[in-house]
Design an enzyme around this catalytic site. Structure first.
Site, short mmCIF file in Angstrom:
data_model
loop_
_atom_site.label_atom_id
_atom_site.label_comp_id
_atom_site.label_asym_id
_atom_site.label_seq_id
_atom_site.Cartn_x
_atom_site.Cartn_y
_atom_site.Cartn_z
CB CYS A 19 7.91 -10.46 -4.35
SG CYS A 19 6.39 -10.85 -5.19
CG PHE B 132 15.19 -7.09 2.95
CD1 PHE B 132 13.98 -6.91 3.60
CD2 PHE B 132 16.09 -8.01 3.46
CE1 PHE B 132 13.68 -7.63 4.75
CE2 PHE B 132 15.80 -8.75 4.60
CZ PHE B 132 14.59 -8.55 5.25
#
Length: 320
Positions: free
Chosen positions: A150, A274
């Site tokens: 993901c 991230f």
């Protein structure tokens, strides 16, 4: 740069997928008594980040018509048994586990306990093998699409949104000529992300505490899949050299104390973080043309997109 760069929020990128996801869920409901696909999440730790991710997942999935069941496992030794039970439950369409659980190789084992037909996170070894070998389908007829992890997939979609991918080039080569640096080489995100970007044509510098590697598909993209070259032991000089050569800087260091040096950023580069903590300093936009401070909402959108792909793969398999 003459003017500060722009901040791009993950929510803006995620919105571009929401209509497609909602429409597909509505189509599913028409043949399943008005019920959306069921996603089961397993939480077997007290990690605040994992709990927050679980909350986000539930809120987003239910808002799009999915059913979501968070199963809290008080004794982590019973997690494997709970996953196996969900594997065999035909009412469950997707499974995810909020890691870390044991925080060691046992977590890697648990990733493989989730059957690939329900692995919304794309962590099954079959999916990883396909990713690293640049194989995009599960079958010879190219009907069953492979699943990508993901967060790496989310970063790819962010780069597409930012038009870093060149749509004039053939699919699979659309990052040709681009140079990226990824500050993280974990098996969950950093390494697969470097492989994905290189398989799409980029030159990727992959950084961890021990060394710096270069991922490419060779000169003029002659190779079908990425090749890895060791550039040397980690040093600030080597990091600076690679970073100043990069059009895209991607960080994922899970530490509140870590800040990527702004002076290492190439003028006009794209910067993406991230990690769950801020990896860039407040002055990042003095160098970066575009800055994405978080990716979580795109990651959840990709998770739900993966789940719909798994549902579709199951349906196509039954048609054979």
């Amino acid at each position: 740069m003459s003017k500060p760069g722009r901040t791009i929020l993950a929510s803006k990128v995620a919105e571009t997928f929401n209509t497609e996801i909602i429409n597909n869920v509505e189509e599913y409901k028409k043949t399943h008594n008005g019920q959306g696909p069921l996603l089961v999440g397993f939480l077997a730790n007290n990690d605040p980040a994992a709990k927050m991710y679980a909350t986000w997942t539930q809120k987003t999935s239910e808002s799009m018509g999915f059913r979501y069941d968070l199963r809290v496992i008080e004794d982590k030794d019973f997690l494997e048994e709970a996953i196996i039970q969900a594997n065999g439950d035909d009412s469950v369409n997707g499974i995810m586990v909020y890691f870390p659980v044991f925080g060691n190789a046992q977590d890697q084992y648990l990733q493989q306990v989730v059957c690939k037909e329900k692995d919304v996170e794309g962590l099954n070894h079959v999916y990883y093998q396909n990713l690293y070998h640049n194989v995009r389908y599960l079958d010879k007829e190219n009907r069953l699409k492979s699943i990508l992890p993901c967060t790496p997939l989310a970063i790819v979609k962010i780069l597409e949104f930012l038009k870093i991918y060149n749509n004039l080039l053939p699919e699979g080569n659309r990052l040709y000529g681009k140079k990226c640096i990824v500050i993280n080489r974990s098996e969950i995100v950093g390494r697969p992300l470097a492989a994905l970007l290189a398989n799409d044509g980029a030159t990727v510098y992959s950084v961890d505490v021990n060394n710096i590697q270069k991922f490419t598909r060779g000169e003029s993209l002659k190779l079908n899949k990425h090749h890895v070259e060791d550039l040397g032991e980690y040093s600030e000089d080597l990091l600076k050299k690679c970073s100043l050569d990069s059009d895209v800087v991607i960080t994922g260091v899970p530490s509140e104390n870590y800040k990527f040096p702004t002076e290492y950023i190439k003028e006009g580069a794209v910067c993406i973080n991230f990690a769950c903590t801020k990896n860039f300093s407040d002055d990042v936009k003095e160098k970066a043309s575009l800055y994405v401070p978080m990716t979580g909402k795109v990651t959840i959108a990709m998770l739900l997109r993966n789940m719909l792909r798994l549902v579709r793969n199951v349906e196509l398999s039954k048609e054979k």
